[in-house]
Design an enzyme around this catalytic site. Structure first.
Site, short mmCIF file in Angstrom:
data_model
loop_
_atom_site.label_atom_id
_atom_site.label_comp_id
_atom_site.label_asym_id
_atom_site.label_seq_id
_atom_site.Cartn_x
_atom_site.Cartn_y
_atom_site.Cartn_z
N ASP A 107 37.70 21.22 34.39
CA ASP A 107 37.80 21.35 35.84
C ASP A 107 36.52 21.77 36.58
O ASP A 107 36.45 21.63 37.78
CB ASP A 107 38.95 22.31 36.20
CG ASP A 107 39.59 21.95 37.53
OD1 ASP A 107 39.36 20.83 38.02
OD2 ASP A 107 40.30 22.79 38.10
N HIS A 376 35.90 28.82 37.94
CA HIS A 376 35.41 27.67 38.72
C HIS A 376 36.01 27.60 40.11
O HIS A 376 35.65 26.72 40.90
CB HIS A 376 35.63 26.36 37.95
CG HIS A 376 37.06 26.09 37.60
ND1 HIS A 376 37.64 26.63 36.48
CD2 HIS A 376 38.02 25.36 38.22
CE1 HIS A 376 38.91 26.22 36.43
NE2 HIS A 376 39.16 25.45 37.47
#
Length: 973
Positions: A107, A376
């Protein structure tokens, strides 16, 4: 996170564990330890815990990556990536005796070349990524090149290469469309609804349950997708990820339908031409590895930036939430300092009055906070304001704990009188300067680097006549001047010289007429129209130190040029603030948001007039420039403070003299503006830019032209460093937080400093991701100009010096006539400093507290017998990481391998009893770590080599770019 945990993650782990035990064929992979640990500590029953141990042993449950989070790759520092990975790995090894060996980096928004190196050093056998440029992925897919052996570091090359798998265009989720149904593909549990799940268990958009009537079309749809993907890979094994964000919260529905479908396909495998089975990441990579194919090598080029379609360049997040990025980095450097300070204290004061377990908890609170923000959707600034506030609160709480701990250790070491008060602060204009007081105070300055440093620390005081003394009562060079921020406060610059990982005490007192510190004298220059072109014969004003002469143009109050006095090379150099105007209405075209940067047109200059004040001093000259929207405007919109340091005779001023320090004040911005600082020079650079990957290595960034969105697609992350050069001359920028950076013109370098956005994209509105950030930010940069060879040496050392600035703590003594305590009057006995050569960096010196055995067989045995050590942390094990800062061939001297005697390096901590070399996160003995070798044309055999011996004298040789990790044990005192 707590809400997400209790409402959602708890359901995933509870229901998945229960479902896995119902069928031996079922499997599941788990990634982020922060969620798992919260479940394990707060939700899991004893029965669940027993089941997890069993499932791990059977290979039905597998931990991949195993860090606290799936970290971002673009804007994180390598030190923090390693911290969060070690934090998760320590828990997994201590609790289960397992060590993750595969990654699942599906991701993060773009892939850095540092990550494969970090994962290889941690002992991983294969790496898996997904988000890379859409056009590049399409090309690799077509040519069956989504798998390769990645040599992420040019210097470590083959020794730390790793097999890498890029997910195809379907990425990490199961296809969500079905030809025969408008429901959500293969997701029978539907969409998660929390915190109040539906009472009847019917979630929105649940897919049709598998029945006799629809099982055939389900199977056909799945097989068709598998076959489509099989054509993009070289082996007959297809990785088919089953799940997505927020799936498996209702695992019984999911597994019961999956079971039926997989059984049906396997019963009809002749007809379908496919067999299917549940698998973990390790099952997949074992299948690929066993085919024994020869793979192509990818060099150290990364996959940044990342675009998902022509107008979607994910380059905005390099700067989003700049304050969070700044606090995350300050927290990281404070943690680094606190760890080494505590380690030395524990070693030197075995009988101390400080509770070591309580102290470790204070450090752990900051370890967790710094680890989690590397997520993230954390340091990237791509979270909602509510989640951002959680990250900030946790960081501030952890920083408060570590400051308090450091202050109490100082207090204990100096047996200060009870009426003395020690408090600490990390100097930062963002949080207000501490120490404004009339009382005598002493200042403790800790140098968190394992080098001797000469630098300035800044303290705020309320008097203009002060003196600064060292512990022996000698005058210390210092300069005082009124603060740019407030007229009632003065900035006191103190020149400090401190050995590696050591501290010094200074006393600051009102001067009472005796010799005082140097006084900075202010000269104000009237506001000038800054839009006028360059004059034929500009009226230039020089500001000089031993390394540079900076010229300012009196006709517009802007910088004009910098001369490097060593080479006598002059570079024309101007700096201006500009703003990109961006669109917030999806009906009118591409938008900028937390993730994306989509400028309408070129950046627009923001100010038409500049006011200048120069504070001239014997030690520091500060140029204050204020930028106004026009000549008569009342308030400035931007400010820039540039400091040039003058180092007195007898001090090692090489680094200090070569640093042009700049601090900016930016904001609040208008909505849908993105603020940049553009530095324009007369260097002929051909728009070639160099930026760092995660503070670890440099990437070459040639300007690329695209049909659409060229400006945004030429933005890159700078975590610490960016530079441009022509022939032998280089201009380097160093930063203390991450930014986006680009070279949009020849000889130019522009840094994005701040963003404030609003848009009406429904998805952004649903998740409150509109980035209406009305804050003021104060980023700091160091500029270094010089020959390539000189700047290579300067920036490597300066990178660390900016990252790890000294920690300043304050103590006061109340009472009528402040007496200096006896300890301050005589030279206190500081232990031997810890110092390494300038091409090495002590990246970690800490007491992790892990209780696991470093003998693997022993650790596994104690877990199987349920005898893991409970109770107190282990204070006898010291974790040491040493990093070589240079690449092979970068410098004739500093790129050489360095031999270090660990015994003499650490003699200040005690007598070294034994040393074990470990993998990067500490869980493997380096001599037992046998990573898989993958065949390449250059290296056709699949052998193993990794063993390293440490000599009896504890001498190790560190090669370029290596990060070596050791457990060190000392003799009892």
């Amino acid at each position: 996170l707590q809400e997400s945990m209790h409402a959602y993650a708890a359901n995933v782990y509870t229901s998945v564990v229960e479902e896995l035990t119902k069928g031996k064929q079922r499997k599941f992979i788990a990634v982020e330890q922060e969620f798992f640990r919260l479940w394990w500590d707060a939700v899991a029953t004893d029965k669940h815990k027993q089941q997890v141990h069993q499932l791990l042993q059977e290979g039905q449950l597998e931990f991949v990556i195993g860090g606290q989070v799936m970290h971002d790759e673009a804007v994180t520092l390598i030190d923090d990536q390693i911290l969060q990975l070690s934090e998760g790995h320590g828990f997994l090894y201590e609790t289960f005796g397992i060590r993750p060996q595969f990654s699942w980096h599906v991701d993060p928004f773009g892939a850095s070349a540092t990550t494969p190196t970090v994962f290889a050093l941690a002992g991983f056998n294969a790496h898996l990524i997904s988000r890379i440029d859409y056009d590049l992925k399409a090309d690799m897919q077509k040519n069956k090149r989504l798998q390769f052996v990645w040599q992420g570091s040019p210097s470590l090359s083959e020794s730390q290469q790793i097999f890498t798998h890029v997910m195809d265009q379907y990425s990490y989720c199961t296809p969500s469309q079905l030809p025969f149904s408008n429901r959500s593909g293969f997701y029978w549990n539907g969409f998660a609804v929390f915190p109040d799940p539906p009472k009847d268990g019917v979630y929105p958009n649940m897919s049709l349950p598998v029945t006799d009537t629809n099982i055939h079309p389900y199977a056909q749809a799945m097989v068709a997708n598998i076959k489509e993907r099989a054509a993009w890979f070289r082996t007959s094994d297809v990785l088919w990820p089953w799940g997505c964000d927020k799936q498996f919260f209702n695992a019984s529905v999911q597994y019961s339908n999956m079971d039926l479908l997989l059984d049906y396909i396997n019963k009809h495998s002749d007809e379908f031409g496919v067999t299917v089975q549940y698998a973990t990441v390790s099952d997949y990579f074992q299948a690929v590895h066993s085919k024994n194919l020869t793979w192509e090598i990818r060099d150290s080029q990364d996959f940044l930036p990342y675009s998902t379609e022509p107008f979607q360049a994910w380059t905005g997040f390099y700067t989003s939430r700049s304050t969070l990025k700044g606090v995350a980095r300050r927290a990281s450097s404070l943690l680094h300092a606190g760890e080494s300070f505590f380690t030395q204290y524990v070693r030197q004061h075995p009988e101390s009055s400080i509770c070591k377990c309580g102290a470790l908890k204070q450090l752990q609170s900051l370890r967790w906070a710094v680890s989690e923000v590397q997520h993230h959707d954390g340091i990237t600034g791509t979270e909602s304001p509510k989640v951002k506030n959680m990250y900030m609160d946790n960081l501030m709480y952890g920083m408060f704990n570590v400051k308090k701990l450091m202050a109490s250790l100082i207090f204990d070491m100096n047996n200060a009188k009870k009426n003395g008060d020690v408090y600490s602060s990390v100097y930062s204009k963002d949080s207000g300067k501490p120490g404004t007081t009339d009382i005598d105070q002493y200042i403790i300055v800790y140098n968190p680097l394992a080098w001797n440093i000469t630098t300035f620390v800044t303290v705020s005081v309320s008097h203009s006549s002060m003196n600064v003394y060292d512990e022996l009562g000698n005058f210390v060079p210092a300069q005082i001047q009124s603060s740019a921020e407030s007229h009632s406060i003065y900035d006191l610059y103190i020149l400090v010289e401190i050995s590696g990982l050591s501290y010094k005490k200074y006393i600051v007192k009102p001067s009472n007429g005796k010799r005082s510190v140097f006084i900075g004298k202010s000269v104000k220059y009237q506001r000038k129209d800054s839009t006028r072109g360059v004059q034929q014969s500009p009226d230039l004003l020089p500001v000089v130190n031993d390394c540079y002469q900076i010229m300012f143009d009196r006709s517009n109050n802007l910088m004009h040029s910098i001369t490097d006095r060593e080479t006598n090379q002059t570079v024309q150099l101007t700096q201006e603030f500009l703003e990109y105007h961006v669109n917030g209405d999806v009906m009118k075209g591409p938008i900028s948001d937390n993730y994306l940067f989509a400028p309408n047109s070129s950046a627009v200059p923001v100010s038409k007039a500049v006011e200048m004040e120069i504070v001239f001093g014997n030690l520091v000259t500060e140029i204050r420039q204020y930028f106004y929207s026009n000549v008569t405007a009342q308030y400035y919109i931007y400010a820039m403070y540039t400091r040039l340091y003058l180092v007195p005779e007898g001090y090692d001023g090489k680094l200090l003299c070569h640093r042009i320090e700049q601090e900016y004040s930016v904001g609040p911005l208008e909505v849908n503006r993105e603020a940049i600082l553009r530095t324009s020079t007369n260097l002929s650079t051909g728009q070639l830019l160099y930026t760092d990957d995660n503070g670890y290595q440099i990437q070459k960034r040639p300007f690329k032209t695209y049909v659409n969105n060229t400006a945004a697609r030429n933005y890159y992350p700078m975590v610490q460093t960016a530079y441009i050069e022509e022939n032998a001359t280089r201009l380097t920028l160093l930063a203390e937080r991450a930014h986006g950076v680009s070279s949009q013109g020849n000889g130019q370098m522009e840094v994005m400093l701040h963003r404030r956005l609003w848009n009406n994209l429904q998805w952004d509105l649903n998740f409150n991701l509109t980035l209406n950030d009305s804050s003021v930010v104060h980023p700091v940069f160091w500029l270094i100009l010089g020959s390539k060879s000189a700047t290579t040496v300067l920036y490597r050392t300066s990178q660390q010096a900016l990252e790890h600035r000294p920690i300043v703590m304050f103590g006061q003594f109340s009472g009528d006539k402040p007496e200096l305590p006896r300890q301050l009057q005589q030279k206190s006995v500081h232990s031997s400093p810890v110092t390494v050569p300038p091409n090495l960096h002590v990246q970690t010196l800490s007491i992790p507290g892990w209780r696991y055995s470093s003998n693997h067989a022993e650790q596994v045995r104690s877990i199987r017998m349920g005898k893991q050590k409970q109770g107190d942390a282990d204070f006898s094990r010291v974790l040491l990481r040493i990093r070589h800062l240079y690449e092979v061939g970068e410098d004739p001297v500093l790129s050489q391998p360095v031999t270090v005697n660990l015994k003499s390096l650490l003699k200040g901590l005690g007598s070294v009893k034994s040393v074990e070399e470990r993998s990067l996160t500490g869980t493997w003995d380096i001599n037992t770590l046998k990573r898989w070798k993958w065949k390449t044309a250059q290296n056709p055999s699949k052998g193993f080599s990794n063993s390293r011996n440490i000599s009896q004298e504890y001498i190790v040789t560190v090669h370029p770019k290596e990060i070596r990790t050791f457990f060190v044990y000392f003799q009892d005192q």
